[in-house]
Design an enzyme around this catalytic site. Structure first.
Site, PDB file in Angstrom:
ATOM      1  N   GLU A 195      26.694  24.938   5.952  1.00  0.00           N
ATOM      2  CA  GLU A 195      26.779  24.543   7.229  1.00  0.00           C
ATOM      3  C   GLU A 195      26.936  25.590   8.330  1.00  0.00           C
ATOM      4  O   GLU A 195      26.492  25.482   9.467  1.00  0.00           O
ATOM      5  CB  GLU A 195      28.029  23.742   7.444  1.00  0.00           C
ATOM      6  CG  GLU A 195      28.399  23.071   9.090  1.00  0.00           C
ATOM      7  CD  GLU A 195      28.368  21.567   8.947  1.00  0.00           C
ATOM      8  OE1 GLU A 195      28.378  20.937   9.974  1.00  0.00           O
ATOM      9  OE2 GLU A 195      28.817  21.015   7.709  1.00  0.00           O
ATOM     10  N   THR A 196      27.558  26.525   8.135  1.00  0.00           N
ATOM     11  CA  THR A 196      27.593  27.732   9.131  1.00  0.00           C
ATOM     12  C   THR A 196      26.232  28.383   9.556  1.00  0.00           C
ATOM     13  O   THR A 196      25.856  28.275  10.612  1.00  0.00           O
ATOM     14  CB  THR A 196      28.546  29.074   8.478  1.00  0.00           C
ATOM     15  OG1 THR A 196      29.818  28.573   8.159  1.00  0.00           O
ATOM     16  CG2 THR A 196      28.571  30.210   9.634  1.00  0.00           C
TER      17      THR A 196
END
Length: 156
Positions: A61-62
């Site tokens: 997700e980062t």
């Protein structure tokens, strides 16, 4: 976007106080079409000593969100709306490397495939992240630009 601005945005992504910083994520390269990062296994394991599946999702997700933000450009807001991950094998030590590759880059949605590999190059996890892209709402600093201003990435 010039290199200095890109370097600042990458630094904000993993700045002290962020989850990415706490997990030891390091961005190696970034663009709207591909982001590459590493994360240590140590400190990100489940009780059996394997890389935690949630840690893989945080890494995915980062870097997927960073890529989507670079794809969208300044003045737009990006939020993850769906993530899925398949965990193929465990990792016990060293670090993992993640590569987010653009699968679809539109004006309102961006989708990335994120492949996470161990130090031998074997696939640990395959994730897919879809982000919603919106225009910044005037007068609503909570859109995220306030954080970029506070950290000197952009000016008012």
């Amino acid at each position: 976007m010039d290199q200095e601005m890109l370097d600042r945005i990458m630094a904000v992504t993993t700045a002290e106080g962020t989850l990415a910083h706490a997990m030891g994520i390091k961005i190696l390269s970034a663009s709207g079409t591909e982001v590459v990062a590493t994360m240590p296994v140590a400190g990100n394991v489940q009780p059996y000593g394997l890389l935690h599946g949630g840690a893989s999702c945080v890494l995915a997700e980062t870097i997927g969100s960073l890529a989507a933000a670079l794809h969208a450009g300044l003045g737009r807001v990006v939020v993850g709306i769906e993530i899925s991950a398949t965990h193929h094998r465990g990792a016990r030590d060293g670090e993992v490397t993640a590569v987010a590759t653009l699968a679809h880059g539109g004006q309102t949605l961006a989708t990335y495939e994120i492949v996470i590999t161990d130090m031998t190059g074997q696939r640990v996890c395959t994730a897919r992240l879809t982000c919603l892209i919106r225009d910044q709402v005037p007068g609503r600093e909570a859109n995220g630009l306030d954080t970029l201003r506070e950290r000197g990435v952009i000016s008012s």
